[in-house]
Design an enzyme around this catalytic site. Structure first.
Site, mmCIF file in Angstrom:
data_model
loop_
_atom_site.group_PDB
_atom_site.id
_atom_site.type_symbol
_atom_site.label_atom_id
_atom_site.label_comp_id
_atom_site.label_asym_id
_atom_site.label_seq_id
_atom_site.Cartn_x
_atom_site.Cartn_y
_atom_site.Cartn_z
ATOM 1 N N ASP A 31 11.289 5.914 41.016
ATOM 2 C CA ASP A 31 11.855 5.591 42.331
ATOM 3 C C ASP A 31 12.232 4.121 42.364
ATOM 4 O O ASP A 31 11.413 3.280 42.704
ATOM 5 C CB ASP A 31 10.826 5.922 43.416
ATOM 6 N N HIS A 84 19.041 3.162 44.023
ATOM 7 C CA HIS A 84 18.647 1.814 44.470
ATOM 8 C C HIS A 84 17.861 1.102 43.384
ATOM 9 O O HIS A 84 17.087 1.715 42.647
ATOM 10 C CB HIS A 84 17.899 1.854 45.812
ATOM 11 N N GLU A 133 16.364 -0.683 49.490
ATOM 12 C CA GLU A 133 16.305 0.648 50.098
ATOM 13 C C GLU A 133 14.952 0.884 50.733
ATOM 14 O O GLU A 133 14.834 1.463 51.817
ATOM 15 C CB GLU A 133 16.583 1.725 49.024
ATOM 16 N N GLU A 134 13.889 0.466 50.025
ATOM 17 C CA GLU A 134 12.527 0.850 50.437
ATOM 18 C C GLU A 134 12.144 0.396 51.845
ATOM 19 O O GLU A 134 11.492 1.139 52.568
ATOM 20 C CB GLU A 134 11.506 0.382 49.392
ATOM 21 N N ASP A 177 18.059 9.789 44.125
ATOM 22 C CA ASP A 177 16.861 9.050 44.528
ATOM 23 C C ASP A 177 15.684 10.000 44.730
ATOM 24 O O ASP A 177 14.782 9.737 45.504
ATOM 25 C CB ASP A 177 17.136 8.227 45.802
ATOM 26 N N HIS A 193 5.705 6.010 45.200
ATOM 27 C CA HIS A 193 5.141 4.865 45.945
ATOM 28 C C HIS A 193 3.686 4.570 45.567
ATOM 29 O O HIS A 193 2.925 4.077 46.396
ATOM 30 C CB HIS A 193 5.237 5.072 47.463
#
Lengths: 473, 473
Positions: free
Chosen positions: A305, A293, A339-340, A367, A436
């Site tokens: 990520d 993504h 995606e997140e 991912d 994240h």
């Protein structure tokens, strides 16, 4: 009609690929296979071409060029949150880069995506002493009133403990879910569901212990989802360090009062899934999808990520085209958007292509890091896993095969529809240290490892897209 | 007179403790010793008492109680920067705790200390793109003008590169010292001296790559010192991640413009060194000093640096008193104040007691972590190290002995005067991951390890303070 043709298809596939002799396909995963010797021999015959692909990428400079394109992409755009202008610019950049690299078959599909924008956030402990507490709001959290919410904290270990606690001890308080990291899957439920569960018990806000096994005072964000018909309360993550502090203070009988301020806006924007095709020379309608993504969280740089997974997937059709290696089936790279916030781009693609799913022969996603590659986590029927396991033998020692049941993130939507798929296994033991958080930067990446991942990813996709048999459902 | 008596003293000591037979004292450090068999036997006879001390601390609950006192201290006061009211309150707390634990011989000595207070700090990259850059000012940095300083960055690897760069390329710019971590000692010069060196070449501000081998986007502060007659320019640390980003942008030929804002105040305050004595039963004027510093930086909680070292040193006379183990010489715990701005408390103590230095038999400090203990880093004459090496044999496997030449931080001032001393060796491989950052919290500590350190520290001090011979200069 559909079931009958599926039945005939399965019969045909088995007669082409299976025999009665059984053997263990993979040293990491004891499945007994009975592939026909012809198929085993055919797969083994790809040794030279896979070696060529990997050599060109690892030793002849293509990988180094790709890594520079990756690093420049991250340095130029940084974080690419869903709905942001930066994300759209980064998508334009990848479209142009594809064409510059000689592949013109690049298209986009529009998707409506969430656009949650973080404003000022702060948590201050007011009692038993004044202390700033690092905080990061969870995606889609509502705002507090302008002066924030000032309330007592109650530290809770688990949903079970919450359930067993009388509502009167929760009402009007801020719940801190202090669930220690076990695995991401086990612990992330406190992030995704905590606010709703706390709200139902009368909490005015909720906090979580960040979903990570290790911290240098780093808070970690991520998506959360309000249940329908529940009062939406503000929700955020704090560091392991402060969660432990608050736990100790509560254990010592201290009354802990904090003020939490969180502001954000939330609307919808247009974004795009990006599709890069290297058309198959014999069965162009059949797809082997490789994906990652392109969006990221708004903290850090989205390098790990999923910048890494996005770039190696994008690179797969690009490098095979440069090497003039056209497989039998089409290799389609998809750069999923959004995606997140909850697989928004992937869900839109699934919905749009719901009547053509039988064309997807195999679907792959990276991912979970692009550290040193180990192999594939494969979902699918036994026969599908036997074939992929046989393919992996070409890549020893990158030949581990696991069967977690849920490879990838976006592609789970497809795997759940019965489509065989795989995610990249890699030495990602520290993945959640950075995930994240502000720590997701180019510094967690290593050029040699990313290049190895790209080489493996391109070569394994090529073989699956080119062998004489489909990967059966 | 002084020299003659020193000469006679040395002769006497040697005749008491040395022989002609040589042997290797320590398996980690090949020094050949020739201690007299009587002394070796005497030291070996302490096995029972050291075992008792360690058992009482590790197994009988004293260590657990100390750890709770430590944890409560950190949770109650948090960061204790030089000159702050919090630091003075934390000193009062330790005085009271000493008395509550049965030791009344606690005094303080006043010291004038720097009081540098950090205000708002920010760095924003304006070009080639907008990006917030995490920043932490270095102690004693001057402020910027209210609107900050907006200037071009030049990334420099080393002082040598700075020297070799024409002033015209530095003038009016902000220098980023991007020196990669080698050892703390090697790399910290960029923090302590960088601003002055950049200023001399015409820079308007300076930044450093944080002094750490590992980062999750964590900036690390620390002391810096302006040279006399140099224009004082603002100076701060950024993360490894952003230093690498700026380096890559410069390598790509990008012109990097940033705005830096830093505000602080700087004055002097009164603080105190805290002295806790367990008076010797035979030679109370002779001192074995155990120490750590009670102040910390203003970020994090000062749990590791140096809450751990402070608490185990404080605990040494306290536990020996509780166990009714009075050694021959006095054991003096010193909780140094204002170590972080430059050994201010230690320098004041040295100055005040300059005519009594001959009373210091041995001086110890723990200021590099209280992780699992390994042994001692010992400075002193060969004979001093032979004796301490012999003592360490009592603690196998905690019996490593090294000779870095500069054990401890505060105590280097005393060691440089020829006083033998030692610092605690411990498994502190990750020490600089957290050092001077928000990551310095109780979470880096482990109760069992801190208790082991405390047990070793108390027992080894006891033996040195009680054996029949002094540790010779």
């Amino acid at each position: 009609m559909m079931y009958l043709s599926l039945f005939l298809f399965v019969i045909t596939v088995y007669s082409l690929i299976s025999t009665n002799a059984t053997y263990v396909v993979n040293r990491y995963d004891d499945i007994e296979c009975n592939l026909k010797p012809e198929l085993i021999k055919e797969i083994a015959s790809y040794k030279n071409v896979t070696r060529t692909i990997m050599d060109e990428i690892i030793s002849n400079g293509y990988g180094r060029t790709m890594y520079k394109q990756y690093s420049d992409f991250i340095d130029t755009f940084g974080a690419r949150p869903s709905g942001s202008i930066t994300l759209e610019k980064s998508i334009d950049h990848m479209i142009n880069l594809t064409i510059e690299n000689g592949l013109n078959d690049v298209t986009t599909e529009e998707v409506e995506v969430p656009h949650w924008v973080r404003g000022l956030e702060s948590v201050v402990m007011l009692s038993p002493r004044q202390k700033n507490i690092a905080v990061i709001g969870l995606g889609t959290s509502v705002s507090t009133p302008p002066d924030g919410i000032t309330a007592e904290i109650i530290v809770i270990s688990s949903f079970k403990e919450l359930e067993n606690t009388d509502d009167k001890y929760i009402k009007g308080k801020i719940v801190l879910f202090d669930a220690h990291y076990v695995t991401y899957g086990d612990t992330v439920i406190y992030r995704s569901q905590g606010a709703s569960k706390a709200s139902k018990k009368g909490a005015v806000a909720s906090l979580i212990r960040s979903i990570t096994p290790f911290s240098i005072y780093s808070p970690h964000t991520g998506a959360q989802f309000y249940e329908a018909n529940v009062t939406k309360i503000p929700t955020a993550a704090i560091t392991l360090e402060d969660a432990d502090l608050l736990r100790r203070l509560q254990d010592d009988g201290e009354k802990i009062i904090i003020n939490i301020k969180m502001f954000s806006t939330y609307d919808q924007k247009k974004s795009r899934n990006t599709i890069v095709d290297l058309k198959g020379k014999e069965q162009p309608e059949k797809l082997v999808i490789v994906s990652g993504h392109i969006d990221s969280w708004d903290v850090g740089q989205g390098a790990m990520d999923d910048g890494g997974g996005m770039i190696i997937s994008w690179f797969t059709p690009v490098i095979l085209n440069l090497l003039q290696l056209k497989p039998r089936r089409t290799i389609r790279a998809i750069l999923w958007t959004s995606e997140e916030p909850g697989l928004i781009g992937a869900a839109a693609y699934l919905n749009k292509h719901i009547h053509e799913l039988s064309n997807i022969n195999f679907i792959m996603e990276s991912d979970e890091g692009t550290f040193s590659p180990r192999g594939l986590d494969v979902a699918g029927s036994k026969i599908a896993r036997c074939i992929v396991g046989e393919v992996l033998k070409l890549f020893s020692p990158i030949d581990e095969m696991t069967n977690s049941g849920g490879p990838g993130s976006d592609i789970t939507l497809f795997v759940n529809k019965g489509i065989p798929g795989a995610s990249l296994l890699n030495k990602n033991e520290r993945y959640f240290w950075f995930h994240h958080s502000e720590g997701d930067t180019m510094n967690v990446q290593n050029m040699a490892d990313v290049v190895d991942c790209a080489a493996f990813w391109a070569a394994v996709s090529y073989v699956i897209a080119d062998i004489s048999v489909d990967i059966p459902r």
